[in-house]
Design an enzyme around this catalytic site. Sequence first.
Site, PDB file in Angstrom:
ATOM      1  N   SER A  96       0.833  -1.190   0.000  1.00 21.57           N
ATOM      2  CA  SER A  96       0.000   0.000   0.000  1.00 21.57           C
ATOM      3  C   SER A  96       0.876   1.252   0.000  1.00 21.57           C
ATOM      4  CB  SER A  96      -0.957  -0.045   1.203  1.00 21.57           C
ATOM      5  OG  SER A  96      -1.951   0.928   1.089  1.00 21.57           O
TER       6      SER A  96
ATOM      7  N   ASP B 230      -8.608  -6.803  -4.010  1.00 20.74           N
ATOM      8  CA  ASP B 230      -8.236  -5.624  -3.221  1.00 20.74           C
ATOM      9  C   ASP B 230      -9.397  -4.639  -3.209  1.00 20.74           C
ATOM     10  OD1 ASP B 230      -7.115  -3.278  -2.166  1.00 20.74           O
ATOM     11  OD2 ASP B 230      -5.150  -3.728  -3.005  1.00 20.74           O
TER      12      ASP B 230
ATOM     13  N   HIS C 138      -6.825  -6.320   0.303  1.00 25.35           N
ATOM     14  CA  HIS C 138      -5.755  -5.345   0.486  1.00 25.35           C
ATOM     15  C   HIS C 138      -4.756  -5.755   1.569  1.00 25.35           C
ATOM     16  CE1 HIS C 138      -3.885  -1.487  -0.122  1.00 25.35           C
ATOM     17  NE2 HIS C 138      -3.954  -1.217   1.171  1.00 25.35           N
TER      18      HIS C 138
END
Length: 314
Positions: free
Chosen positions: A147, A231, A263
């Site tokens: 991320s 995700d 995610h």
Amino acid sequence: MVSYLNVLLYGLGGVGVAGLALLVAFQERLVYVPVLPGLTKSYPITPARLRLLYEDVWLRSSDGVRLHSWFIKLSPHCRDIAHRLEMVRIMMQKLDCNVFMLSYRGYGASDGYPSQHGITKDAQAALDHLVQRADIDTSQILVFGRSLGGAVGAVLAKNNPDKVAALILENTFTSILDMAGVLLPFLKWFIGGTGSKCPKILNFLVRSRWGTIDIIGQVKQPILFISGLRDEMVPPAHMKILYAKAAAHNKQCYFVEFPTGMHMDTWLVGGDVYWNTIRQFIERHVSGRKHEESASRTNGTVWDFLCCSVSLCS
């Protein structure tokens, strides 16, 4: 009729101005989340709670901000733990690694407030600390970013080709400019990255842009891209775009998809395939380059940016 129309237009204009004001004032809260809902800033769990030996490390970023980190070194009992535990412990079990965890400024016990410029300095301070340690092999440092950590990791790898052996990105975005329309859909008409067809008239308002797409093509080290196709935060297409950009300049790029990965749980649902993918990448491009005939276990250092914190493993 005209007066009502004027009132409506003025009202819409006022809402728009108010929305822009909120965007300018609170945009960092959309990008940086030092405290998750329901938790306190000083999270009570330490590596000791997980039966891991660790060292508290306090760093100074180049602009003087005091940063807190943990250095968790591999010990024999780490290999005897259960399979389904949180990522750091499983990483140590699967990869035989040490772990270095850094809280960005504004996160955990670290001082300051998060910003792109500041967090870039924080990551550099952590890397500089690692390469000065005498208890790890500093020739085998990997950067693993998930991320936002992927954006930070890409910058760190690009800026330190002599210190970082390889880069692993997981569920990372192309840029915050591209993510603006994902987080707040109405913004996609006004804010966008290099590939966007929108007018981009509000791009100037975005302070933390984290343009990974503009950095990734400059990374010379081997890169592994790990994408969870479910995700729910970053569209999986972002990872494919990053891979395509990198592969056009770097022949040592690899892309792996996990169909059920979300995610934050791609490492969990990926199971042994996930860890074997990383191990093979490390053996080929880190351990193998120095010890081509060595055993399969790696002694390298993996730098892992986990959500709010930065974790490194060696």
